[in-house]
Every structure is written in structure tokens, then in C-alpha cells.
Design a protein around this motif. Structure first.
Motif, short mmCIF file in Angstrom:
data_model
loop_
_atom_site.label_atom_id
_atom_site.label_comp_id
_atom_site.label_asym_id
_atom_site.label_seq_id
_atom_site.Cartn_x
_atom_site.Cartn_y
_atom_site.Cartn_z
N GLN A 1 25.77 49.92 34.31
CA GLN A 1 26.43 48.62 34.17
C GLN A 1 27.81 48.63 34.83
OE1 GLN A 1 26.29 48.34 29.90
NE2 GLN A 1 24.56 46.92 29.93
N ALA A 2 28.56 49.71 34.61
CA ALA A 2 29.89 49.80 35.21
C ALA A 2 29.80 49.76 36.73
CB ALA A 2 30.59 51.08 34.75
N LYS A 3 28.86 50.49 37.30
CA LYS A 3 28.70 50.49 38.75
C LYS A 3 28.28 49.12 39.25
CE LYS A 3 26.36 52.92 42.51
NZ LYS A 3 25.42 54.01 42.88
N MET A 4 27.37 48.47 38.54
CA MET A 4 26.90 47.15 38.95
C MET A 4 28.05 46.14 38.96
SD MET A 4 23.94 44.78 37.22
CE MET A 4 24.77 44.81 35.64
N LEU A 5 28.90 46.18 37.93
CA LEU A 5 30.00 45.22 37.86
C LEU A 5 31.07 45.53 38.90
CD1 LEU A 5 30.27 44.86 33.99
CD2 LEU A 5 29.32 43.20 35.61
N PHE A 6 31.29 46.81 39.18
CA PHE A 6 32.20 47.18 40.28
C PHE A 6 31.68 46.64 41.61
CE2 PHE A 6 33.34 50.18 43.67
CZ PHE A 6 34.72 50.14 43.60
N GLU A 7 30.39 46.84 41.86
CA GLU A 7 29.80 46.36 43.11
C GLU A 7 29.79 44.83 43.17
OE1 GLU A 7 29.02 48.07 45.69
OE2 GLU A 7 29.33 50.06 44.83
N TYR A 8 29.60 44.20 42.02
CA TYR A 8 29.63 42.73 42.00
C TYR A 8 31.01 42.22 42.37
CZ TYR A 8 29.01 37.92 40.56
OH TYR A 8 28.95 36.55 40.56
N GLY A 9 32.05 42.90 41.89
CA GLY A 9 33.40 42.53 42.29
C GLY A 9 33.58 42.61 43.80
N LYS A 10 33.08 43.67 44.40
CA LYS A 10 33.15 43.80 45.86
C LYS A 10 32.42 42.64 46.54
CE LYS A 10 32.36 47.89 47.65
NZ LYS A 10 31.75 49.23 47.86
N LYS A 11 31.29 42.26 45.98
CA LYS A 11 30.49 41.19 46.57
C LYS A 11 31.24 39.87 46.58
CE LYS A 11 26.11 38.71 45.90
NZ LYS A 11 24.87 38.61 45.07
N VAL A 12 31.96 39.57 45.49
CA VAL A 12 32.65 38.27 45.41
C VAL A 12 34.09 38.37 45.93
CG1 VAL A 12 31.20 37.48 43.52
CG2 VAL A 12 33.40 38.57 43.01
N GLY A 13 34.55 39.59 46.23
CA GLY A 13 35.84 39.73 46.89
C GLY A 13 37.02 40.01 45.98
N ILE A 14 36.78 40.68 44.84
CA ILE A 14 37.89 41.05 43.96
C ILE A 14 37.67 42.47 43.46
CG2 ILE A 14 36.85 40.09 41.84
CD1 ILE A 14 39.73 39.20 41.06
N GLU A 15 38.76 43.23 43.38
CA GLU A 15 38.67 44.62 42.97
C GLU A 15 38.51 44.72 41.45
OE1 GLU A 15 41.51 48.58 42.64
OE2 GLU A 15 41.96 47.08 44.19
N VAL A 16 37.50 45.47 41.03
CA VAL A 16 37.26 45.78 39.62
C VAL A 16 37.70 47.22 39.38
CG1 VAL A 16 35.50 46.07 37.82
CG2 VAL A 16 35.36 44.13 39.41
N PHE A 17 38.45 47.44 38.32
CA PHE A 17 38.80 48.80 37.94
C PHE A 17 38.71 48.93 36.43
CE2 PHE A 17 42.68 46.66 37.22
CZ PHE A 17 43.63 47.49 36.64
#
Length: 213
Positions: free
Chosen positions: A61-77
Motif C-alpha cells: 500500500q505504501a509503495k502504491m500510494l508513493f507511486e500514485y503521488g508520482k503519477k499525479v505530480g506530487i511527492e509523497v513521503f
């Protein structure tokens, strides 16, 4: 810099977490933060652990949400609470870390320092850290924080806080936006505030900001 802290406000619903990430991007947040922990490793009351269970993530889940952030253009940490979650973040490819105000675990701090990545940490009078804890970090931003939920405005003592040389920003647990605005006016360059879909949905919703805010 505005950090939208989703925390556990997604209520265990990954689709809601994705929606919040998208809303953060659409409404000009700079970063989105989630928390990585195992409730089995946390020293909390049974009632608190039951609540925090809703914010627990698997690695996938953490990886998916990190990658989703990249997809929409915002950094997830992420805020990390144990060494295993630091390893997860390195595998995921995070660019920075958050350290919570109450975390003073030498092993976790050392693991984060070894990554040589930028770190944002909250500092709270309620949770003093040992001396010289910060020296190992490569790039460190300090956020002043009153660790009360919600924090009353009277607890902030901004007159004692130097946002020019001492702290770079403010981690806001108050209701509304007044405290964040005061911190900005006093020189803060980073605002972190919990982020929710509305003021009813989520553990921290009452003191969170919404997308419009």
C-alpha cells in the motif's frame, strides 16, 4: 512549503487516500505525508491502538500510494516509526523522511541518518530529545509543534519561538488556520497540517485542513 499530512484520515480506505493525494496536488500543497508504523511496536493505550490501526499500511500500500503521488505530480513521503519502515522507504525510493516529535529511538534515528536524505522533524516541549541527537543528519528542517490534539491556541507560545534561525516551520494541530497564518507572519517557511476530506471524516478531521482551506 505546505505539507498535507493525511495520517490516518483515510480511515483505512486506499481509494480515499488516493483522492486526498489528488486533492492535495490540485489545491497547491507541495508534499503529502503518510505514516508508517506497526501498531505492535507502538507504546500506546489499547484505545489509541484501535484508532491507529486505521492508519496502518502494508509495504504494498505504501509503495502504491508513493507511486500514485508520482503519477499525479506530487511527492509523497512518510513518518517512520521503526527501522523496518526505513528499509521500506529505501526500497520504495523516497526522497526525504519525517520524524515525529515523540520519536527518540536511537536505532530509527541512525537508520534515517544513514540514508543521507533530507529530514523534516517536529520538535515539541512535551517530548524533549537527548542532547546532540541532530548532529548526524545531512539536511534537517525543524518544525515547532505543540503535541496536543487538538492544540489550543493558548498552548503555542509563539512569542518564544524563533522562525528565523531556530525553526524552519510549524506543525499545526490547532483547529482552523489562524495559528498557521501567525507562524507564516512570524517567518515560518514550512507549514505541516493534517489533511482531511472534510471536518467529520477521519481521526484527526476536526483539526485538519480541507482542500479548500
Amino acid at each position: 512549503m505546505i505539507i498535507a499530512e493525511i495520517g490516518a484520515n483515510f480511515n483505512g480506505d486506499v481509494d480515499l487516500a488516493k483522492e486526498l493525494i489528488s486533492l492535495a496536488k490540485e489545491n497547491n500543497a507541495d508534499l503529502v505525508k503518510l505514516q508508517l508504523y506497526s501498531i505492535g511496536n507502538l507504546d500506546r493505550t489499547p484505545e489509541t491502538l484501535k484508532i491507529l490501526k486505521q492508519g496502518e499500511h502494508s509495504f504494498e500500500q505504501a509503495k502504491m500510494l508513493f507511486e500514485y503521488g508520482k503519477k499525479v505530480g506530487i511527492e509523497v513521503f512518510f513518518s517512520v516509526f521503526d527501522v523496518e519502515r526505513v528499509k521500506w522507504c529505501e526500497e520504495i525510493g523516497v526522497k526525504r523522511y519525517k520524524i515525529a516529535a515523540r520519536l527518540d529511538d536511537e536505532q530509527v534515528l541512525a537508520a534515517v541518518a544513514e540514508t543521507k536524505k533530507p529530514v523534516i522533524t517536529s520538535i515539541s516541549p512535551q517530548y524533549p530529545r537527548r542532547k546532540n541527537w541532530a548532529q548526524a543528519f545531512y539536511n534537517l528542517d525543524l518544525l515547532y509543534c505543540a503535541s496536543k490534539y487538538p492544540a489550543p491556541l493558548s498552548s503555542l507560545r509563539f512569542d518564544h519561538i524563533d522562525f528565523t534561525f531556530g525553526y524552519q516551520g510549524f506543525s499545526d494541530h490547532t483547529i482552523g488556520l489562524d495559528a498557521a497564518k501567525i507562524a507564516l507572519a512570524r517567518g515560518a517557511s514550512i507549514i505541516e497540517k493534517h489533511f482531511a476530506i472534510d471536518h467529520q471524516t477521519g481521526i484527526d478531521a476536526s483539526w485538519s485542513m480541507t482542500s479548500g482551506e
